[in-house]
Design an enzyme around this catalytic site. Structure first.
Site, PDB file in Angstrom:
ATOM      1  N   GLU A 131       0.874  -1.176   0.000  1.00 57.52           N
ATOM      2  CA  GLU A 131       0.000   0.000   0.000  1.00 57.52           C
ATOM      3  C   GLU A 131       0.907   1.221   0.000  1.00 57.52           C
ATOM      4  O   GLU A 131       1.731   1.376   0.899  1.00 57.52           O
ATOM      5  CB  GLU A 131      -0.876   0.026   1.260  1.00 57.52           C
ATOM      6  CG  GLU A 131      -1.963  -1.016   1.288  1.00 57.52           C
ATOM      7  CD  GLU A 131      -2.962  -0.893   0.152  1.00 57.52           C
ATOM      8  OE1 GLU A 131      -3.082   0.204  -0.445  1.00 57.52           O
ATOM      9  OE2 GLU A 131      -3.605  -1.902  -0.156  1.00 57.52           O
ATOM     10  N   CYS A 183      -2.736   8.205   3.920  1.00 57.53           N
ATOM     11  CA  CYS A 183      -2.684   7.909   2.480  1.00 57.53           C
ATOM     12  C   CYS A 183      -4.053   8.065   1.847  1.00 57.53           C
ATOM     13  O   CYS A 183      -4.169   8.185   0.636  1.00 57.53           O
ATOM     14  CB  CYS A 183      -2.092   6.531   2.221  1.00 57.53           C
ATOM     15  SG  CYS A 183      -2.832   5.253   3.205  1.00 57.53           S
TER      16      CYS A 183
END
Ligand code: ADP
Length: 482
Positions: A250, A284
């Site tokens: 990720e 994020c």
């Protein structure tokens, strides 16, 4: 002055001093040193990998009940200690106390979810196409997994990697980010008091270039789960592929939040401010790129700025603080650099962006909103990872959707609208792993998949039952009773 506490790594069931030590510094008050944390070298990382490998047969053979008991106990302890651990989290990472406690609560829930997931298992039994034959599709543990975490969620991200890894019978070498070893050590200490076999879980604090790289390179580490920067993630994916290890990564995002003319202004402003600036924008999933149609643009910007003016930037542990400090000087410099680039490329700093002083020495920055930007500008293309958002104008929904998708990333995307037609269309056509309607792009549930598309993510999803895709391997067994 009181003695600074020292914290060791946990390898093969023992507490082990590192080759070196690193101070854990409070970003709200750089005079506050939380502790000195062991820094392993590559040899110690190898020892942890060997310990995890030795423990694998025992843990792989554990019953669902044994796995449930371990994970449930961790969840219960995190829940009971969430105020204390949440405080430590805020102290080392800089998000507010409410956010730190909330994240600890979430980590507890993740352990409890995966405790139950250990009971659910996940295999299937099918009839064969051949008479009398049955087919079992078995889910088996992968082996030793290497877990590499970033600094922005010091307990939730470790939890959502460690819990499914153990639930599915793998053994773990966990490397936290250098900046936030405190929560990682606390989690390791809790795990060390469970019935896990020695070596089934190892904590190896240290540098990415040493410990992280050792995990990436070791042929004994059969799966790597990484969350962090795009540059490191891409190198790790390539290295894992070269030695045929499973990999899950990720990485960044440049998450769009589309605000249409028919949006409820209050809902849109809340979604934007929440996901762009809370947790100091260091997520994020932050909506750093706000795409607003012409009819609502000026009202929206005005209302966002009015809301931003009310946000208190201060020490993370101080009552009333809305936005804690930026995590460190390097990140603060990066935020300021991007604000400067945005202005030089033609954007207008509508509000904020300045570094401010508080009673304690910390990395305090007022959240910044940059208007008059285009989607081609650097500020729209690259992830800042701080409390900095820019606004791009769009003529209508179609243009807004095209702009939203015009990015190399694809983690989260949001839309604020009262039109069911546009919301339904956006859910299908936004190029992102997670889509939010009338909600912030950040802030996700703990029991459903998390992850992105395009440049944001690689490999199977994290969290929820989908986590088993990564943490298990499939075996297809055919049986003819004879
Ligand atoms: P950031 O720049 O935000 O710290 P990184 O991607 O460098 O993001 O860090 C995310 C995690 O990856 C951290 O735990 C870090 O130590 C680790 N890391 C950094 N370099 C490497 C590497 N070469 N191999 C494996 N892990 C690494």
């Amino acid at each position: 002055m009181s003695q600074i506490p020292e914290f060791k790594n946990h390898i093969a069931g023992e507490w082990v001093a590192g080759a070196d030590q690193r101070p854990n510094i409070n970003p709200s008050d750089t005079d506050d040193v939380i502790g000195l944390y062991a820094q392993a070298d590559a040899a110690q990382a190898e020892a942890a990998i060997a310990a995890a490998q030795a423990a694998f047969p025992a843990w792989a053979a554990s019953t669902p009940q044994q796995r449930f008991d371990v994970l449930d106990a961790v969840g219960s302890e995190l829940l009971a200690r969430r105020e204390e651990i949440g405080r430590l989290l805020s102290r080392e990472e800089g998000k507010t106390l409410a956010e730190g406690v909330g994240e600890t609560h979430r980590a507890a829930m993740i352990f409890k979810f995966f405790a139950a997931e250990a009971l659910r298992g996940g295999g299937e039994t099918l009839a064969s196409v051949r008479p009398g034959v049955s087919v079992d599709v078995l889910r088996q543990p992968v082996g030793v997994v290497g877990l590499i975490a970033p600094w922005n969620f010091p307990i939730a991200i470790p939890a959502w990697k460690i819990a499914p890894a153990l639930a599915h019978g793998n053994t773990v070498v966990f490397k936290p980010a250098e900046l936030v070893p405190g929560c990682a050590w606390t989690l390791a200490e809790i795990l060390s008091r469970t019935a896990l076999p020695k070596g089934a879980f190892n904590l190896v604090m240290g540098a990415g270039s040493q410990v992280g790289q050792a995990l990436v390179d070791s042929p004994r580490v059969r799966a790597l789960s990484f969350t962090g920067s795009v540059a490191t993630g891409r190198r790790l994916i390539a290295a894992a592929a070269a030695r045929q290890a499973k990999v899950q990564a990720e990485m960044g995002g440049k998450n769009p939040l589309v605000v249409l003319d028919d949006a409820d202004l209050g809902v849109a402003v809340n979604a934007a401010v929440q996901s762009a600036f809370f947790s100091t924008g260091q997520r994020c999933t932050a909506s750093s790129r706000i795409i607003v149609t012409d009819g609502i643009h000026d009202r929206f910007v005005e209302a966002v700025v009015a809301k931003m003016k009310t946000l208190k930037v201060d020490h993370a542990l101080k009552a009333g603080t809305d936005i804690g400090p930026v995590v460190d000087q390097r990140q603060l410099d990066q935020n300021l650099r991007y604000i400067d680039i945005a202005r030089r490329e033609g954007g207008t700093l509508a509000f904020g962006g300045e570094v401010v002083e508080r009673e304690t020495r910390g990395f305090f920055q007022v959240p910044a909103l940059i208007t008059g930007t285009t989607n081609a500008m650097t500020i729209s293309r690259e992830e800042v990872f701080g409390p900095v958002a820019n606004v791009v104008r769009a003529g209508d929904y179609d243009e807004a959707l095209a702009l939203a998708n015009d990015t190399e990333f694809g983690l989260s995307a949001g839309i604020c609208t009262q039109s069911l037609k546009h919301a339904a269309h956006f859910k299908l056509h936004a190029q992102a792993g997670m889509v939010m309607v009338n909600l912030p792009t950040a802030g996700v549930d703990y029991h459903v998949p998390f992850g992105g598309t395009k440049g944001s993510s690689y490999g199977p999803r994290e969290q929820g039952s989908h986590a088993r895709e990564f943490y298990t391997t499939v075996k297809t067994a055919y049986t003819f009773p004879g």
